[in-house]
Design an enzyme around this catalytic site. Structure first.
Site, PDB file in Angstrom:
ATOM      1  N   LYS A  85       0.906  -1.435  -0.075  1.00  0.00           N
ATOM      2  CA  LYS A  85      -0.047  -0.224   0.083  1.00  0.00           C
ATOM      3  C   LYS A  85       0.762   1.568   0.188  1.00  0.00           C
ATOM      4  O   LYS A  85       2.097   1.254   0.759  1.00  0.00           O
ATOM      5  CB  LYS A  85      -0.837  -0.200   1.223  1.00  0.00           C
ATOM      6  CG  LYS A  85      -1.901  -1.196   1.167  1.00  0.00           C
ATOM      7  CD  LYS A  85      -2.957  -0.743   2.126  1.00  0.00           C
ATOM      8  CE  LYS A  85      -3.780  -1.833   2.151  1.00  0.00           C
ATOM      9  NZ  LYS A  85      -4.931  -1.823   3.204  1.00  0.00           N
ATOM     10  N   GLY A 106      -8.134   4.359   0.494  1.00  0.00           N
ATOM     11  CA  GLY A 106      -9.040   4.457  -0.204  1.00  0.00           C
ATOM     12  C   GLY A 106      -9.375   3.434  -1.575  1.00  0.00           C
ATOM     13  O   GLY A 106      -9.426   3.834  -2.350  1.00  0.00           O
ATOM     14  N   GLU A 148       1.113  -5.142   4.589  1.00  0.00           N
ATOM     15  CA  GLU A 148       0.290  -5.371   5.949  1.00  0.00           C
ATOM     16  C   GLU A 148      -0.505  -7.425   4.845  1.00  0.00           C
ATOM     17  O   GLU A 148      -0.049  -7.082   3.375  1.00  0.00           O
ATOM     18  CB  GLU A 148      -1.223  -5.019   5.166  1.00  0.00           C
ATOM     19  CG  GLU A 148      -0.948  -3.747   5.774  1.00  0.00           C
ATOM     20  CD  GLU A 148      -2.633  -2.535   6.140  1.00  0.00           C
ATOM     21  OE1 GLU A 148      -2.641  -1.538   6.846  1.00  0.00           O
ATOM     22  OE2 GLU A 148      -3.111  -2.911   5.672  1.00  0.00           O
ATOM     23  N   ARG A 151     -12.670  14.091   7.235  1.00  0.00           N
ATOM     24  CA  ARG A 151     -13.514  14.676   6.775  1.00  0.00           C
ATOM     25  C   ARG A 151     -14.699  14.471   6.645  1.00  0.00           C
ATOM     26  O   ARG A 151     -15.111  13.248   7.549  1.00  0.00           O
ATOM     27  CB  ARG A 151     -13.530  14.374   4.607  1.00  0.00           C
ATOM     28  CG  ARG A 151     -13.102  13.634   4.548  1.00  0.00           C
ATOM     29  CD  ARG A 151     -13.462  13.087   2.880  1.00  0.00           C
ATOM     30  NE  ARG A 151     -14.131  11.403   2.749  1.00  0.00           N
ATOM     31  CZ  ARG A 151     -13.103  10.248   2.752  1.00  0.00           C
ATOM     32  NH1 ARG A 151     -11.895  10.804   2.543  1.00  0.00           N
ATOM     33  NH2 ARG A 151     -13.948   9.715   2.299  1.00  0.00           N
ATOM     34  N   ARG A 203     -26.047   4.935  -3.439  1.00  0.00           N
ATOM     35  CA  ARG A 203     -25.419   6.341  -4.025  1.00  0.00           C
ATOM     36  C   ARG A 203     -26.006   5.638  -5.470  1.00  0.00           C
ATOM     37  O   ARG A 203     -25.474   5.186  -6.334  1.00  0.00           O
ATOM     38  CB  ARG A 203     -23.544   5.363  -4.028  1.00  0.00           C
ATOM     39  CG  ARG A 203     -23.379   5.649  -2.844  1.00  0.00           C
ATOM     40  CD  ARG A 203     -21.851   6.499  -2.930  1.00  0.00           C
ATOM     41  NE  ARG A 203     -21.310   6.052  -1.115  1.00  0.00           N
ATOM     42  CZ  ARG A 203     -19.909   6.250  -1.594  1.00  0.00           C
ATOM     43  NH1 ARG A 203     -18.939   7.210  -2.021  1.00  0.00           N
ATOM     44  NH2 ARG A 203     -19.269   6.900  -0.436  1.00  0.00           N
TER      45      ARG A 203
HETATM   46  C1  MV4 Z   1      -7.060  -4.379   2.377  1.00  0.00           C
HETATM   47  C2  MV4 Z   1      -7.727  -5.221   2.081  1.00  0.00           C
HETATM   48  C3  MV4 Z   1      -6.974  -7.036   2.333  1.00  0.00           C
HETATM   49  N1  MV4 Z   1      -6.033  -6.807   3.002  1.00  0.00           N
HETATM   50  N2  MV4 Z   1      -6.174  -4.822   3.095  1.00  0.00           N
HETATM   51  C4  MV4 Z   1      -8.226  -1.133   1.383  1.00  0.00           C
HETATM   52  C5  MV4 Z   1      -9.374   0.721   1.153  1.00  0.00           C
HETATM   53  C6  MV4 Z   1     -10.767  -0.186   0.032  1.00  0.00           C
HETATM   54  N3  MV4 Z   1     -11.532   0.662  -0.374  1.00  0.00           N
HETATM   55  C7  MV4 Z   1      -9.759  -1.428  -0.448  1.00  0.00           C
HETATM   56  N4  MV4 Z   1      -9.372  -1.830   1.241  1.00  0.00           N
HETATM   57  C8  MV4 Z   1      -9.240  -3.150   1.548  1.00  0.00           C
HETATM   58  N5  MV4 Z   1      -8.042  -3.207   1.847  1.00  0.00           N
HETATM   59  C9  MV4 Z   1      -5.498  -5.908   3.738  1.00  0.00           C
HETATM   60  N6  MV4 Z   1      -4.289  -6.231   4.358  1.00  0.00           N
HETATM   61  C10 MV4 Z   1      -8.895  -5.968   0.571  1.00  0.00           C
HETATM   62  C11 MV4 Z   1      -9.400  -4.465   0.874  1.00  0.00           C
HETATM   63  C12 MV4 Z   1     -10.502  -4.258   0.056  1.00  0.00           C
HETATM   64  C13 MV4 Z   1     -11.932  -4.840   0.295  1.00  0.00           C
HETATM   65  C14 MV4 Z   1     -12.216  -3.960   1.341  1.00  0.00           C
HETATM   66  C15 MV4 Z   1     -13.263  -4.101   2.341  1.00  0.00           C
HETATM   67  C16 MV4 Z   1     -14.446  -4.420   1.086  1.00  0.00           C
HETATM   68  C17 MV4 Z   1     -13.968  -4.331  -0.108  1.00  0.00           C
HETATM   69  C18 MV4 Z   1     -12.346  -4.609  -0.659  1.00  0.00           C
HETATM   70  C19 MV4 Z   1     -13.204  -4.073  -2.210  1.00  0.00           C
HETATM   71  C20 MV4 Z   1     -11.405  -4.712  -2.365  1.00  0.00           C
HETATM   72  C21 MV4 Z   1     -10.572  -4.759  -1.532  1.00  0.00           C
END
Ligand code: MV4
Length: 447
Positions: free
Chosen positions: A158, A164, A200, A293, A339
């Site tokens: 990341k 986001g 992560e 925000r 939305r």
């Molecule tokens: C993650 C993840 C799995 N493992 N981080 C972070 C911001 C958000 N928009 C997507 N993110 C994610 N971070 C780690 N370490 C999976 C996602 C993710 C996600 C998380 C919750 C709901 C939908 C998602 C869709 C794609 C990726």
């Protein structure tokens, strides 16, 4: 209290902020680009001023024009809304230098939390659980490989300056880690001017759960419960709800307390959201980032608490004490937001700007529609595609789903393609109704 506020934004959120200001007896100044000259916020604001051409970089993002407007209009404060300049520490600093109150956290808090690697370190110091990963930013391949070996594959790379989901990559082995690491650093440098990345562990079956909070300048921080925002497509949230259907009272109590603990450690003031990933396989949750925000989905929390979050932002910015304590916040019912975007759900959600021939939103008990759209409105191609937020409240999740389903049936928008049919499909699906889904749900079932 402030006499006059400038709203440095457009669309539904500008209108949303103007409404609360009017109720509070505060005058409003709407700014607009040439593309927004016929927009609804301009009709409701007490004053309006053009800040440049359609391109955001030359209007809504252009600090000299916005500050000139604020000075000319003699405002006491600026509300940035979401997007545009909302999380720009430099803008908050310019406001302070001009003795105009920025309605949001301090530039110092924004600077700190804007760096996700620093926010992660802060959470660790504060004793808030973070996803297993690197202790800080990764600067060399050896540390990356060692960290990946410790936490185990798959891992997420990341960007520290991202957020986001921007600047994220997943690696399944050493070779792809090394390859993606250099690509991620290049991309982060190009997109954010900062190549820092961190690692992560990849949470395979995650939910996105975030805690809404509001903090005054006297050390009081109150949370307004959580929102579940797992229904996303390419990191764009589409549907949000509160409370989350997957956490129990015990987890909710720990999660919300941890959110408040983190904001306290950050010296946070005003409205903010602490994002967590909830691991569906283990029941553990992990801090991921803070949104400094007001968020698009804030009405979901307003619906279950009865609190006007924009009003609380204004009061807090003006230096008032929060008018309630944590124990005064009562949670009632279940709220869902959809939305409604000008996008083609049958065409890879591609933008569908243009002329809205007819707009007739649903009405009735438990229905709220936040929109700047009207029959005859032209959706400009220059900005995000959000047309309206449809928020419904029911006595429980099942009731809220039923109300949302019939509200969607009632909603008529003609002239542009919208996400309404997509939501009908989601709300009819047994998987959504069961509440038992994860990160992959939308990508798996809606190509
Ligand atoms: C993650 C993840 C799995 N493992 N981080 C972070 C911001 C958000 N928009 C997507 N993110 C994610 N971070 C780690 N370490 C999976 C996602 C993710 C996600 C998380 C919750 C709901 C939908 C998602 C869709 C794609 C990726």
């Amino acid at each position: 209290m402030f006499s006059r506020i400038l709203i440095a934004n457009r669309g539904e959120i500008a209108l949303r902020i103007i409404r609360t200001c009017r109720r509070m007896g505060i005058e409003t100044v709407a700014v607009y680009s040439e593309a927004d000259k016929d927009s609804l916020p301009l009709r409701y604001a007490d004053r309006k001023i053009c800040i440049g051409p359609a391109a955001p970089a030359r209007s809504y993002l252009f600090i000299p024009n916005i500050m000139s407007a604020a000075v000319v209009m003699d405002v006491d404060a600026i509300h940035p809304g979401y997007g545009f300049l909302a999380e720009n520490p430099h803008f908050a600093e310019v406001c302070r230098d001009c003795q105009i109150e920025f309605i949001g956290p301090t530039s110092e808090a924004m600077e700190l939390l804007g760096n996700k690697a620093k926010a992660r370190e802060l959470a660790q110091e504060a004793g808030v659980p973070v996803v297993p990963g690197s202790s800080s930013v990764i600067t060399d391949d050896r540390t990356a490989l060692e960290t990946a070996r410790e936490i185990g594959y798959p891992v997420m790379i990341k960007a520290a300056a991202g957020g986001g989901g921007r600047g994220m990559r997943m690696a399944r082995n050493d070779a792809s880690l090394l390859q993606f690491l250099s690509a991620a650093r290049r991309e982060a440098e190009a997109s954010f001017g900062d190549p820092s990345v961190y690692l992560e562990k990849y949470i395979t079956r995650a939910r996105h759960i975030e805690v809404q909070a509001i903090a005054d300048k006297h050390g009081h921080i109150v949370h307004l419960g959580e929102r579940d925002c797992t229904i996303q497509r390419r990191h764009q949230k589409l549907l949000e709800e509160s409370p989350s259907p997957v956490i129990d009272e015990e987890i909710r109590a720990r999660l919300t307390a941890d959110a408040v603990k983190l904001l306290r450690a950050a010296g946070y003031t005003n409205a903010g959201t602490v994002e967590f990933l909830f691991d569906m396989d283990t029941g553990e949750y992990y801090f991921i980032e803070v949104n400094a925000r007001i968020q698009v989905e804030h009405p979901v929390s307003e619906a279950v608490t009865g609190i006007d979050i924009v009003e609380q932002q204004i009061l807090a910015a003006a230096g008032e004490e929060l008018p309630f304590r944590q124990e005064d916040v009562r949670f009632k019912g279940h709220a869902i937001e959809c939305r409604i975007n000008a996008e083609d759900p049958y065409g890879d959600f591609s933008p569908s700007p243009g002329h809205i021939a007819f707009h007739s939103p649903p009405q009735g008990k438990g229905i709220r529609v936040d929109t700047h759209v009207f029959s005859g409105y032209n959706v400009p191609p220059n900005y995000d595609s959000l047309l309206a937020k449809l928020i419904v409240t029911g006595k429980d999740r099942e009731d809220a789903i039923a109300r949302m389903r019939s509200a969607l049936d009632e909603y008529i928008i003609e002239g542009v393609r919208t996400t309404i049919p997509f939501f009908k499909t989601v709300l009819d699906s047994e998987t959504f109704k069961s509440g038992n889904y994860d990160t992959h749900y939308i990508d798996n079932y809606f190509q």
